[in-house]
Design an enzyme around this catalytic site. Sequence first.
Site, PDB file in Angstrom:
ATOM      1  N   ARG A 210      29.913  42.408   5.093  1.00  0.00           N
ATOM      2  CA  ARG A 210      28.669  43.034   5.563  1.00  0.00           C
ATOM      3  C   ARG A 210      27.679  43.168   4.403  1.00  0.00           C
ATOM      4  NH1 ARG A 210      32.216  45.678   9.573  1.00  0.00           N
ATOM      5  NH2 ARG A 210      33.027  47.243   8.130  1.00  0.00           N
ATOM      6  N   PHE A 225      30.267  40.735  19.446  1.00  0.00           N
ATOM      7  CA  PHE A 225      31.585  41.329  19.284  1.00  0.00           C
ATOM      8  C   PHE A 225      31.457  42.499  18.303  1.00  0.00           C
ATOM      9  CE2 PHE A 225      32.129  36.735  19.927  1.00  0.00           C
ATOM     10  CZ  PHE A 225      32.909  36.695  21.071  1.00  0.00           C
ATOM     11  N   ASP A 246      29.050  44.068  23.020  1.00  0.00           N
ATOM     12  CA  ASP A 246      30.516  44.140  23.069  1.00  0.00           C
ATOM     13  C   ASP A 246      30.924  44.255  24.530  1.00  0.00           C
ATOM     14  OD1 ASP A 246      32.795  44.792  20.740  1.00  0.00           O
ATOM     15  OD2 ASP A 246      33.377  45.363  22.770  1.00  0.00           O
ATOM     16  N   ASN A 273      29.709  40.267  28.183  1.00  0.00           N
ATOM     17  CA  ASN A 273      30.611  39.225  27.704  1.00  0.00           C
ATOM     18  C   ASN A 273      29.823  38.299  26.784  1.00  0.00           C
ATOM     19  OD1 ASN A 273      31.817  36.465  27.753  1.00  0.00           O
ATOM     20  ND2 ASN A 273      33.369  37.459  29.006  1.00  0.00           N
ATOM     21  N   ASP A 294      31.722  38.032  15.084  1.00  0.00           N
ATOM     22  CA  ASP A 294      32.934  38.631  14.502  1.00  0.00           C
ATOM     23  C   ASP A 294      33.914  38.954  15.622  1.00  0.00           C
ATOM     24  OD1 ASP A 294      34.749  39.777  12.768  1.00  0.00           O
ATOM     25  OD2 ASP A 294      33.721  41.717  12.709  1.00  0.00           O
ATOM     26  N   CYS A 334      39.459  36.011  12.349  1.00  0.00           N
ATOM     27  CA  CYS A 334      40.550  36.813  11.778  1.00  0.00           C
ATOM     28  C   CYS A 334      41.904  36.327  12.294  1.00  0.00           C
ATOM     29  CB  CYS A 334      40.354  38.299  12.079  1.00  0.00           C
ATOM     30  SG  CYS A 334      40.337  38.706  13.838  1.00  0.00           S
TER      31      CYS A 334
END
Length: 391
Positions: A210, A225, A246, A273, A294, A334
Amino acid sequence: MNITRSQVVFISARGEQRLRSGHPWIYRTDIVDAHATGGDMVTVVGPRDRVLGQALFSDQSQITLRMMTRGDAVADDQLLAARIDAAVRFRESLALDATAFRLIHGEADLLPSLVVDRYGDHLVLQTLSQGMDKLLPAVASHLQERLRPAGILARNDPKVRSLEGLERTVAVVSGDVPDSVLVREGPVQYEVDLRHGQKTGLFLDQRENREAAARYASGRLLDAFSYNGGFGLSLAGRCSHIDAIDISADAVARIAANAARNGIAHLHAREANVFDELRRFERAGERYDTIVLDPPAFAKNKAAVPNARAGYKDINLRAMRVLKPGGYLITCSCSYNVSEEMFAEVLHEAAADSQAHMTVVEKRSQGRDHPVLVGVPETHYLKCFVLRRLD
C-alpha cells in the site's frame, strides 16, 4: 520438552536429502518408522542411523515432521524462548510505522506452524500443527514475559488445523482481549475484530505494498476486493474519487466505518461482485486512473490452479481495458500455488487479449515482517505487480 528414547522417527534417504536442501518439512511418504505420538518433539534419524535433528511430529497431517533443529542441537524451552526473542528483535529493528504487524512468521522465524501478530497492546497467535499446539502454553508464557501484552488471543480457527486433527477454537490465553481494538497503519486507523476478522484480524502482509502504491496513485481509484478498505484508505490522499467494492456486506460496512473514522468523504463503498462490475464498467465506458486488484486466494490447492488462472486473467484483462492510458494497475495474488512466474504469464496473456500495452514498474512481495525463508517456496505466497498502461 523432555526427549525420551521412544520419541524417534526414522526417515528415508529422499527425506534426508530434502532436509539437506534446506526444507524443514518431511512428508508422510518419507517416514520409514515412527515411535511417537501426535504432538511429540522427536529425534529424526536418517537411513545410516545418523541423528539429523529434532522436529515436531504429527500423526495426522501429510506433513509429518517440521524440523526445529539440525544435528545434535536440542529443541528445548531455552531454544523456544531464544527464537521468540530473535523474531521480536527483528521486528523491532524494522521500525515499522504501524501498531499492527506480524511478530512471528512460522518457518521463516524457525518456529514452524506458529503465527503471532501484534495489534497494539494485544497479541493474536495461531498454532497450526499438533506439535506447536502442544507448545502453546510455553509460547504464550514467553510472549507474556518478553512483551507484557494486555492480552493474548489464540485464534485457532483456520481450516488447516483440521488436517492436523486439531479442534478449531478461539480462546483468550492470558489477560483481557476486547471485542475490537484500534490500530494504526501509517496515518490510517482501523478498528479490528480480532475474533472474527480475516486471518488474525487484518491482512497485515499488504502494508508495504500500500505504501508503494501511494507513489503512483492519482485521480479516480477503483479498489476491488477491498475487504476493509486498506488500499483505498491508504491512497485516499492521492486520489480525488475512490470506489471500494467487495462482495461482502459486512466488509462494505467496515470500509464505510473506517472511511468515516479517518475523515475520508470521497471514498464510496459498494457491495458488488467484482467480476460483474468490471464487465459493467467496460460496457459503460467507465475509466479509472488507478486500479487495485487484491482478491482472496483463488487457488488454495493445486487442483484449483486452472480455474485460478482463468479468474486472474479475467479480472486483469477487464481492469486493463478500464484503465486510462498512463494509469496504474496494482494487481496481487496471494495464492501460493500460483507462482510469480505463472502470475506474470497470466498478466502477459491479459495484456495481449486486452490489446493494452502494459509495462512492469515494480514487482513486490509480502511485507518485511512476513519474510521468505530461502529454499522454502511455501513462505513466498504474495505476489504484487505494479503495472502502467502506455496507450
